[in-house]
Design a protein around this motif. Structure first.
Motif: not given
Length: 130
Positions: A25-32, A34-52
């Motif tokens: 939920x921070x800017x660094x993980x957002x940047x990562x 966005x980068x993964x989505x741009x670099x690998x647009x056809x791959x399967x990508x999921x954001x994984x958040x562990x909630x406290x």
């Protein structure tokens, strides 16, 4: 490479890969993300958040907005305990010198799911705009 000097993709390079982005939920993980989505647009990508279950409402809003903007699914897992409940369960008062909240509420939840396929008490998928 072939004889004309052009790159030839191997079968391995053409395969769709899975990318799990540990999303805080921070800017660094957002940047990562966005980068993964741009670099690998056809791959399967999921954001994984562990909630406290102890986060600000603004963090949850940001997570949802990032998922929507990047058009990536957001998987949220939680043990069902918040830090205060964990302290009572363990009969211990935590502070910045004891990392059990992160170890138990985040790392153990993620490890159990990703390595052992054990689903935690709470699971929520966000797939809006996907």
């Amino acid at each position: 490479m072939n004889i004309t000097g052009l790159e030839v993709m191997t079968n391995h390079e053409k395969q769709i890969q899975n990318h799990v982005i540990f999303f805080s939920g921070g800017t660094a993980s957002f940047a990562v993300a966005a980068w993964v989505k741009e670099k690998y647009p056809n791959d399967s990508i999921v954001l994984y958040f562990t909630d406290t279950l102890w986060e600000s409402e603004d963090l949850y809003r940001f997570n949802n907005e990032v998922s929507d903007k990047l058009e990536l699914p957001l998987l949220t897992h939680s043990s069902g305990l918040n830090p205060m409940m964990l302290q009572f369960e363990k009969k211990m008062i935590y502070n910045n010198m004891i990392g059990d909240c992160s170890k138990i509420l985040k790392m153990k939840v993620a490890s159990d799911f990703l390595k052992k396929n054990i689903k935690p008490q709470i699971e929520h998928w966000r797939t809006k705009n996907i």
